[in-house]
Structure formats: structure tokens, C-alpha cells
Design a protein around this motif. Structure first.
Motif, PDB file in Angstrom:
ATOM      1  N   VAL A   1      45.957  45.562  40.215  1.00  0.00           N
ATOM      2  CA  VAL A   1      47.150  45.350  39.414  1.00  0.00           C
ATOM      3  C   VAL A   1      47.368  43.855  39.154  1.00  0.00           C
ATOM      4  O   VAL A   1      47.733  43.474  38.053  1.00  0.00           O
ATOM      5  CB  VAL A   1      48.386  45.970  40.103  1.00  0.00           C
ATOM      6  CG1 VAL A   1      49.665  45.609  39.389  1.00  0.00           C
ATOM      7  CG2 VAL A   1      48.240  47.458  40.226  1.00  0.00           C
ATOM      8  N   LEU A   2      47.112  43.029  40.157  1.00  0.00           N
ATOM      9  CA  LEU A   2      47.302  41.592  39.975  1.00  0.00           C
ATOM     10  C   LEU A   2      46.420  41.059  38.863  1.00  0.00           C
ATOM     11  O   LEU A   2      46.876  40.309  37.998  1.00  0.00           O
ATOM     12  CB  LEU A   2      47.015  40.849  41.284  1.00  0.00           C
ATOM     13  CG  LEU A   2      47.075  39.324  41.218  1.00  0.00           C
ATOM     14  CD1 LEU A   2      48.464  38.850  40.823  1.00  0.00           C
ATOM     15  CD2 LEU A   2      46.645  38.722  42.524  1.00  0.00           C
ATOM     16  N   ILE A   3      45.155  41.447  38.857  1.00  0.00           N
ATOM     17  CA  ILE A   3      44.229  40.966  37.827  1.00  0.00           C
ATOM     18  C   ILE A   3      44.656  41.458  36.446  1.00  0.00           C
ATOM     19  O   ILE A   3      44.578  40.723  35.465  1.00  0.00           O
ATOM     20  CB  ILE A   3      42.788  41.367  38.173  1.00  0.00           C
ATOM     21  CG1 ILE A   3      42.346  40.592  39.427  1.00  0.00           C
ATOM     22  CG2 ILE A   3      41.838  41.103  37.012  1.00  0.00           C
ATOM     23  CD1 ILE A   3      41.022  40.985  39.989  1.00  0.00           C
ATOM     24  N   GLU A   4      45.149  42.695  36.360  1.00  0.00           N
ATOM     25  CA  GLU A   4      45.650  43.206  35.080  1.00  0.00           C
ATOM     26  C   GLU A   4      46.844  42.385  34.605  1.00  0.00           C
ATOM     27  O   GLU A   4      46.954  42.068  33.420  1.00  0.00           O
ATOM     28  CB  GLU A   4      46.037  44.677  35.216  1.00  0.00           C
ATOM     29  CG  GLU A   4      44.857  45.599  35.422  1.00  0.00           C
ATOM     30  CD  GLU A   4      45.273  47.016  35.749  1.00  0.00           C
ATOM     31  OE1 GLU A   4      46.491  47.327  35.735  1.00  0.00           O
ATOM     32  OE2 GLU A   4      44.383  47.831  36.031  1.00  0.00           O
ATOM     33  N   ASN A   5      47.731  42.025  35.526  1.00  0.00           N
ATOM     34  CA  ASN A   5      48.892  41.210  35.157  1.00  0.00           C
ATOM     35  C   ASN A   5      48.479  39.812  34.720  1.00  0.00           C
ATOM     36  O   ASN A   5      49.066  39.240  33.805  1.00  0.00           O
ATOM     37  CB  ASN A   5      49.891  41.134  36.309  1.00  0.00           C
ATOM     38  CG  ASN A   5      50.612  42.449  36.532  1.00  0.00           C
ATOM     39  OD1 ASN A   5      50.721  43.280  35.638  1.00  0.00           O
ATOM     40  ND2 ASN A   5      51.091  42.651  37.740  1.00  0.00           N
ATOM     41  N   LEU A   6      47.467  39.254  35.372  1.00  0.00           N
ATOM     42  CA  LEU A   6      46.975  37.939  34.955  1.00  0.00           C
ATOM     43  C   LEU A   6      46.355  38.010  33.558  1.00  0.00           C
ATOM     44  O   LEU A   6      46.461  37.062  32.781  1.00  0.00           O
ATOM     45  CB  LEU A   6      45.972  37.399  35.969  1.00  0.00           C
ATOM     46  CG  LEU A   6      46.566  36.976  37.316  1.00  0.00           C
ATOM     47  CD1 LEU A   6      45.465  36.680  38.324  1.00  0.00           C
ATOM     48  CD2 LEU A   6      47.488  35.785  37.146  1.00  0.00           C
ATOM     49  N   ALA A   7      45.738  39.133  33.229  1.00  0.00           N
ATOM     50  CA  ALA A   7      45.176  39.316  31.884  1.00  0.00           C
ATOM     51  C   ALA A   7      46.282  39.260  30.828  1.00  0.00           C
ATOM     52  O   ALA A   7      46.063  38.747  29.724  1.00  0.00           O
ATOM     53  CB  ALA A   7      44.422  40.632  31.794  1.00  0.00           C
ATOM     54  N   ASP A   8      47.459  39.742  31.170  1.00  0.00           N
ATOM     55  CA  ASP A   8      48.585  39.719  30.230  1.00  0.00           C
ATOM     56  C   ASP A   8      49.023  38.294  29.876  1.00  0.00           C
ATOM     57  O   ASP A   8      49.642  38.084  28.842  1.00  0.00           O
ATOM     58  CB  ASP A   8      49.787  40.489  30.798  1.00  0.00           C
ATOM     59  CG  ASP A   8      49.562  41.995  30.830  1.00  0.00           C
ATOM     60  OD1 ASP A   8      48.638  42.482  30.131  1.00  0.00           O
ATOM     61  OD2 ASP A   8      50.302  42.680  31.565  1.00  0.00           O
ATOM     62  N   VAL A   9      48.702  37.331  30.741  1.00  0.00           N
ATOM     63  CA  VAL A   9      49.088  35.941  30.463  1.00  0.00           C
ATOM     64  C   VAL A   9      47.879  35.062  30.143  1.00  0.00           C
ATOM     65  O   VAL A   9      47.927  33.845  30.268  1.00  0.00           O
ATOM     66  CB  VAL A   9      49.924  35.331  31.614  1.00  0.00           C
ATOM     67  CG1 VAL A   9      51.277  36.016  31.728  1.00  0.00           C
ATOM     68  CG2 VAL A   9      49.171  35.364  32.926  1.00  0.00           C
ATOM     69  N   GLY A  10      46.760  35.699  29.745  1.00  0.00           N
ATOM     70  CA  GLY A  10      45.640  34.945  29.211  1.00  0.00           C
ATOM     71  C   GLY A  10      44.424  34.756  30.103  1.00  0.00           C
ATOM     72  O   GLY A  10      43.454  34.141  29.693  1.00  0.00           O
ATOM     73  N   MET A  16      38.346  33.164  35.416  1.00  0.00           N
ATOM     74  CA  MET A  16      38.919  33.515  36.703  1.00  0.00           C
ATOM     75  C   MET A  16      37.785  33.919  37.635  1.00  0.00           C
ATOM     76  O   MET A  16      36.806  34.537  37.210  1.00  0.00           O
ATOM     77  CB  MET A  16      39.899  34.679  36.509  1.00  0.00           C
ATOM     78  CG  MET A  16      40.511  35.200  37.755  1.00  0.00           C
ATOM     79  SD  MET A  16      41.816  36.458  37.490  1.00  0.00           S
ATOM     80  CE  MET A  16      41.189  37.443  36.168  1.00  0.00           C
ATOM     81  N   TRP A  17      37.892  33.558  38.914  1.00  0.00           N
ATOM     82  CA  TRP A  17      36.898  33.945  39.910  1.00  0.00           C
ATOM     83  C   TRP A  17      37.628  34.447  41.140  1.00  0.00           C
ATOM     84  O   TRP A  17      38.591  33.826  41.595  1.00  0.00           O
ATOM     85  CB  TRP A  17      36.019  32.750  40.274  1.00  0.00           C
ATOM     86  CG  TRP A  17      34.981  33.040  41.316  1.00  0.00           C
ATOM     87  CD1 TRP A  17      33.882  33.826  41.164  1.00  0.00           C
ATOM     88  CD2 TRP A  17      34.941  32.555  42.647  1.00  0.00           C
ATOM     89  NE1 TRP A  17      33.160  33.858  42.324  1.00  0.00           N
ATOM     90  CE2 TRP A  17      33.785  33.079  43.259  1.00  0.00           C
ATOM     91  CE3 TRP A  17      35.757  31.724  43.399  1.00  0.00           C
ATOM     92  CZ2 TRP A  17      33.429  32.806  44.573  1.00  0.00           C
ATOM     93  CZ3 TRP A  17      35.403  31.444  44.699  1.00  0.00           C
ATOM     94  CH2 TRP A  17      34.255  31.981  45.264  1.00  0.00           C
ATOM     95  N   VAL A  18      37.193  35.587  41.663  1.00  0.00           N
ATOM     96  CA  VAL A  18      37.789  36.157  42.868  1.00  0.00           C
ATOM     97  C   VAL A  18      36.914  35.755  44.047  1.00  0.00           C
ATOM     98  O   VAL A  18      35.737  36.115  44.101  1.00  0.00           O
ATOM     99  CB  VAL A  18      37.905  37.694  42.759  1.00  0.00           C
ATOM    100  CG1 VAL A  18      38.472  38.275  44.039  1.00  0.00           C
ATOM    101  CG2 VAL A  18      38.760  38.085  41.561  1.00  0.00           C
TER     102      VAL A  18
END
Length: 95
Positions: A1-10, A16-18
């Protein structure tokens, strides 16, 4: 969910690297076994070079103490062997 939310802001996989790590290991063994801190340094330097600006680090839970260890490691004679200014030169913020 966090990565999906970060996608919403670009953010995307290209900017991005995990930095997953084996939480069972002592921090010094992360480097000895997996070269974790060396790889983290490489990714930060590469992202700064490719994107042209400092990196934002998002650390969660134990990742916060791993990040603190990395900041000490980067300038230690046994670790990254770089100047303490490296963090300031490469990191915009830590969240």
C-alpha cells in the motif's frame, strides 16, 4: 500500500529503491555477508547521479536503526571510508 501511495505522488520503480535487509543479522554481518551498506551507498550515489538531486530516505521500524548504523558506517575506517560530509552531500531528508 505504501508503494502504491508513493506512486500517486510521482514515485515509480525508476526513481525508487526498496532496501530490504535480513533483520535477523547483526548490522555488521549485513555488510560482511550481503555487502548491504556498500550496495546502499551505490544505489544512493547512482540515484543522485541519474536524477540530479539529493535522495530522500524513508526508513520504517528497524530500518531507522539500520539507517543510523549506515550513517556511522559511511565515514568509519572499517566501513565506507568516506568523509562525514557524504551524508549531507547525498541525502535531502530522512523520513
Amino acid at each position: 500500500v505504501l508503494i502504491e501511495n508513493l506512486a500517486d505522488v510521482g514515485y515509480s520503480p525508476s526513481n525508487m529503491w526498496v532496501g530490504a535487509f535480513d533483520w535477523r543479522l547483526p548490522y555488521n554481518m549485513l555488510e560482511k555477508r550481503d555487502q548491504y551498506f556498500s550496495r546502499l551507498r551505490y544505489h544512493i550515489e547512482m540515484f543522485k547521479s541519474v536524477h540530479g538531486h539529493k535522495v530522500v530516505v524513508l526508513a520504517h521500524s528497524m530500518g531507522s536503526t539500520v539507517w543510523s548504523y549506515f550513517q556511522a558506517w559511511i565515514s568509519s575506517p572499517e566501513g565506507g571510508k568516506l568523509s562525514a560530509a557524504w551524508v549531507h552531500e547525498h541525502i535531502e531528508a530522512v523520513v
